[in-house]
Design a protein around this motif. Structure first.
Motif, PDB file in Angstrom:
ATOM      1  N   ARG A  25       0.833  -1.197   0.000  1.00  0.00           N
ATOM      2  CA  ARG A  25       0.000   0.000   0.000  1.00  0.00           C
ATOM      3  C   ARG A  25       0.876   1.260   0.000  1.00  0.00           C
ATOM      4  NH1 ARG A  25      -5.565  -1.337   3.265  1.00  0.00           N
ATOM      5  NH2 ARG A  25      -5.453  -3.613   3.133  1.00  0.00           N
ATOM      6  N   MET A  26       1.978   1.208   0.738  1.00  0.00           N
ATOM      7  CA  MET A  26       2.872   2.363   0.764  1.00  0.00           C
ATOM      8  C   MET A  26       3.497   2.602  -0.615  1.00  0.00           C
ATOM      9  SD  MET A  26       2.583   3.545   3.812  1.00  0.00           S
ATOM     10  CE  MET A  26       0.872   2.930   3.704  1.00  0.00           C
ATOM     11  N   ILE A  45       0.951   4.308  -2.780  1.00  0.00           N
ATOM     12  CA  ILE A  45       0.815   5.718  -2.388  1.00  0.00           C
ATOM     13  C   ILE A  45       1.942   6.559  -2.979  1.00  0.00           C
ATOM     14  CG2 ILE A  45       1.074   7.280  -0.408  1.00  0.00           C
ATOM     15  CD1 ILE A  45      -0.608   5.296   1.215  1.00  0.00           C
ATOM     16  N   ALA A  62       1.746   9.586  -5.744  1.00  0.00           N
ATOM     17  CA  ALA A  62       2.337  10.898  -5.448  1.00  0.00           C
ATOM     18  C   ALA A  62       3.307  11.320  -6.545  1.00  0.00           C
ATOM     19  CB  ALA A  62       3.043  10.853  -4.095  1.00  0.00           C
ATOM     20  N   LEU A 118      -5.237   8.691   0.396  1.00  0.00           N
ATOM     21  CA  LEU A 118      -4.368   8.198   1.469  1.00  0.00           C
ATOM     22  C   LEU A 118      -5.198   7.523   2.558  1.00  0.00           C
ATOM     23  CD1 LEU A 118      -1.867  11.177   1.911  1.00  0.00           C
ATOM     24  CD2 LEU A 118      -1.494   9.059   0.675  1.00  0.00           C
ATOM     25  N   ILE A 129       1.848   9.369   6.903  1.00  0.00           N
ATOM     26  CA  ILE A 129       0.629   9.370   6.099  1.00  0.00           C
ATOM     27  C   ILE A 129      -0.395  10.336   6.681  1.00  0.00           C
ATOM     28  CG2 ILE A 129      -1.350   7.970   5.385  1.00  0.00           C
ATOM     29  CD1 ILE A 129       1.102   7.370   3.772  1.00  0.00           C
ATOM     30  N   ALA A 164      -1.908  13.603   4.905  1.00  0.00           N
ATOM     31  CA  ALA A 164      -3.358  13.683   4.695  1.00  0.00           C
ATOM     32  C   ALA A 164      -3.926  14.966   5.290  1.00  0.00           C
ATOM     33  CB  ALA A 164      -4.045  12.457   5.287  1.00  0.00           C
ATOM     34  N   CYS A 212      -3.350  17.841   3.052  1.00  0.00           N
ATOM     35  CA  CYS A 212      -4.124  17.792   1.800  1.00  0.00           C
ATOM     36  C   CYS A 212      -5.563  18.255   1.974  1.00  0.00           C
ATOM     37  CB  CYS A 212      -4.128  16.376   1.230  1.00  0.00           C
ATOM     38  SG  CYS A 212      -2.520  15.799   0.626  1.00  0.00           S
ATOM     39  N   LEU A 218       6.721  11.962   1.597  1.00  0.00           N
ATOM     40  CA  LEU A 218       6.402  10.536   1.558  1.00  0.00           C
ATOM     41  C   LEU A 218       7.630   9.699   1.207  1.00  0.00           C
ATOM     42  CD1 LEU A 218       2.952  10.790  -0.275  1.00  0.00           C
ATOM     43  CD2 LEU A 218       3.323  10.084   2.092  1.00  0.00           C
TER      44      LEU A 218
END
Length: 660
Positions: free
Chosen positions: A467-468, A471, A475, A560, A610, A614, A617, A635
């Motif tokens: 998942r990272m 992400i 990005a 995210l 994260i 977030a 954002c 990140l």
């Protein structure tokens, strides 16, 4: 008493009559304004947000002024609003319009000739836009016009001599365009150069020389040729600078820029003055043998034939590709057409596929992998073995106006410039008239969408590190779109459904939803556009979500949270994901509650980064949000996606490592 009652009845009747008059706002004027809004592609300042077609009285709409009686629109003034779109020809229905001011926007396309029907128009200001094409001669029918400003556009062609019909014209600005030809002083052979505002002997207007009221005019920085008409000599010389005119007093363009526009025709040769040595050559040519002369004639005929054939082939190719005829305005009695030319420079490097070719690749368009009210997505394989995703637009030909075709071309050119490993690549497009077809061809990502994996598939089996990696890939894609392209590119809709995954689970950002922007301009489909779930993404500015990078950054913050929590952006039972997550984001003690309960192992350090990103954002004020370049750096430096970190976080990584 009887008299008093009669007076009451009379007053009541008069009140009802006046109420009917107030309510009787012309329906066609509301339709004209609605058509104008529909032709606008981008409205970043939401100037037209309160233009509601269901409202029968537009006098309270922004930038609209009505008559004292409130029964007609007399003024539209939208200046410096960054509107991007087209000038809708339906504006001709505003029969009482006196001022049309659209200065300082980003309007594209041509000036509709229907503007010439506005007999009450006094001010026409379309300056500082990106309009192209010729100045329609129908503008010469604006009998009440006082001011015309078309400066700072990309207008081409000649200045129409019909402007001389405008006897009340006081100000004419045509500067900073690409106008050609001479300044029209006279329509007829007879002209008067010593009087301002005279007419030819036959009574026809003498071009601009007949505009006796003309006080201000600006023709500077075009490509006009010839000399300055004597009847306009009273104007400042700065009004003519930057052209190709024969005038020493005003600064003109260098000859290199004027090219053949200013070159004089070559004088004909007088054969009686040919030098003796040339006459000798002529005599020698006349005494050539007959066989040599015949050979030269045959060779010349063959070369000429080949040249004609090549010319015919080029004309046939030009007819088949560069232009299409599209209905511009529909009515019950007549149908008017205009020619929309393909921007060959913008699309010259974009591959064009035929419908037959894509039909074969997509198994007769039976291999459907996705659909919506707006489009159908097919999966196909080209002859070379490349897998493709074909997005077909769901719209009928009768709803496809000329400005939509121009917008389609711009969209194709815009998507074609994207080239990044985390952005879906546009391979080409398909545009055919019979049957009506508008398609985009993208490279195919074989692992479906991120939304499918998270909410319908085995999203719970995604390890934390996977998942990272997704992400960081998203990005990097957004960083490329926002900071490495000029102008920047923003996705129409950024959500887990617009992110496709490759075999290695590398994310690809795909702007399939650009269709919605096109379809929202279509008369019949504008009410059927689906925005399911997006109300939580941009609460009060849905129209702007695809027009700026800040909307993408807000949506990235939601992505995210969606990836970490495994929850959709919105659901009826639990509401908005953002509202739920806010109470956990800033408190280290409860931050772990955001994590998907199906994930047994995760990195607290990664989670902290994260949540921090977030928070940056989803700030309500877009001006305080951090740039995508800084977010991507946070990140990349704060999250460890190495194999050692993956094995440390989760034992499930052993299985994933084995499978990969």
């Amino acid at each position: 008493m009887e008299c008093f009652t009669s007076c009451q009845v009379l007053l009541l009747s008069l009140g009802l009559f006046l109420a009917d008059c107030v309510a009787a706002f012309p329906k066609n004027e509301v339709e004209a304004l609605t058509s104008f809004k529909r032709a606008i592609i981008e409205d970043p300042l939401l100037i037209l947000s309160n233009w509601n077609s269901l409202d029968s009285d537009p006098c309270d709409w922004s930038c609209i002024s009505c008559s004292m009686a409130g029964d007609n629109v007399i003024k539209i003034n939208i200046s410096g609003a960054s509107l991007k779109g087209f000038v809708a020809p339906e504006l001709y229905q505003l029969s009482a319009l006196q001022e049309l001011i659209l200065h300082g926007n980003s309007l594209i396309g041509t000036i509709p000739k229907e503007i010439g029907i506005l007999k009450e128009l006094k001010v026409l200001d379309l300056s500082s836009n990106q309009l192209t094409g010729m100045i329609p001669p129908e503008i010469g029918s604006l009998t009440a016009i006082v001011k015309i400003n078309l400066g700072s556009n990309g207008l081409t062609g000649k200045i129409p001599s019909e402007l001389g019909n405008l006897k009340y014209l006081e100000e004419l600005r045509l500067d900073r365009n690409k106008l050609l030809g001479s300044i029209p002083a006279s329509n007829g052979p007879a002209s008067s150069s010593n009087m301002q505002g005279t007419y030819a002997l036959n009574g026809n207007p003498m071009g601009l020389c007949s505009s006796s009221q003309l006080k201000v005019a600006d023709f500077s920085y075009n490509f006009l040729i010839g000399s300055i008409p004597k009847c306009l000599a009273y104007l400042s010389r700065s009004s003519f600078r930057g052209n190709c005119l024969q005038d020493k007093d005003s600064k003109q363009r260098p000859p290199a820029q004027c090219g053949r526009l200013t070159s004089k025709s070559r004088p004909r040769l007088n054969t009686t003055h040919i030098p003796t040595e040339d006459r000798t050559k002529h005599i020698a040519n006349a005494s050539k043998p007959a066989w040599l002369l015949a050979l030269e004639i045959v060779t010349g005929v063959m070369v000429g034939f080949l040249f004609v054939m090549a010319l015919l082939a080029a004309i046939q190719k030009w007819k088949s590709k560069p232009s299409i005829i599209m209905p511009w305005k529909k009515s019950s009695s007549t149908k008017e057409y205009m020619t929309i030319y393909i921007d060959s420079e913008a699309l010259k490097d974009v591959p064009k596929y035929s419908r037959q070719e894509l039909e074969l690749a997509c198994e007769d368009f039976s291999n459907i992998i996705g659909s919506s009210p707006d489009s159908v997505v097919y999966k196909g394989t080209l002859k070379g073995g490349s897998e493709i995703a074909v997005i077909s637009l769901c719209i009928k030909e009768e709803n496809w106006a000329g400005y939509l075709e121009l917008y389609f071309q711009n969209e194709v050119a815009d998507l074609a410039r994207l080239n990044n490993e985390n952005v879906g690549k546009l391979l080409g497009y398909c545009r055919e008239s019979s049957p009506f077809t508008r398609m985009l061809v993208f490279e195919y990502a074989s692992n479906g969408t991120l939304y499918e994996h998270l909410h319908y598939g085995e999203g719970c089996q995604f390890s934390w590190t996977r998942r990272m990696k997704i992400i960081i890939g998203i990005a990097r894609g957004l960083k490329y779109l926002h900071t490495e392209l000029n102008p920047p590119f923003s996705l129409s809709e950024l959500n887990s459904g617009s992110i496709y995954l490759t075999d290695e689970f590398s994310p690809k950002l795909v702007d399939f939803e650009c269709w919605k922007t096109i379809l929202s301009r279509s008369e019949k489909s504008s009410g059927s556009i689906s925005n399911e779930g997006d109300v939580c993404i941009l609460p009060s500015s849905l129209e702007r979500r695809g027009l700026d990078t800040q909307g993408n950054i807000y949506a990235f913050g939601i992505l995210l949270l969606e990836l970490v929590s495994g929850r959709p952006p919105y659901c009826k039972d639990k509401g908005c994901l953002v509202d739920w997550a806010k109470e956990f984001l800033e408190s280290p003690d409860v931050m772990s509650y955001v994590v998907d309960p199906e994930l047994k192992h995760f990195s607290s350090d990664d989670l902290k980064v994260i949540c921090e990103v977030a928070n940056l954002c989803i700030r309500p004020n877009s001006s305080t949000r951090t740039s995508m370049q800084d977010l991507c750096s946070m990140l990349e430096t704060g999250i460890d996606t190495s194999i050692s970190a993956e094995l440390k976080v989760s034992s499930l990584a052993w299985a994933e490592l084995t499978l990969s």
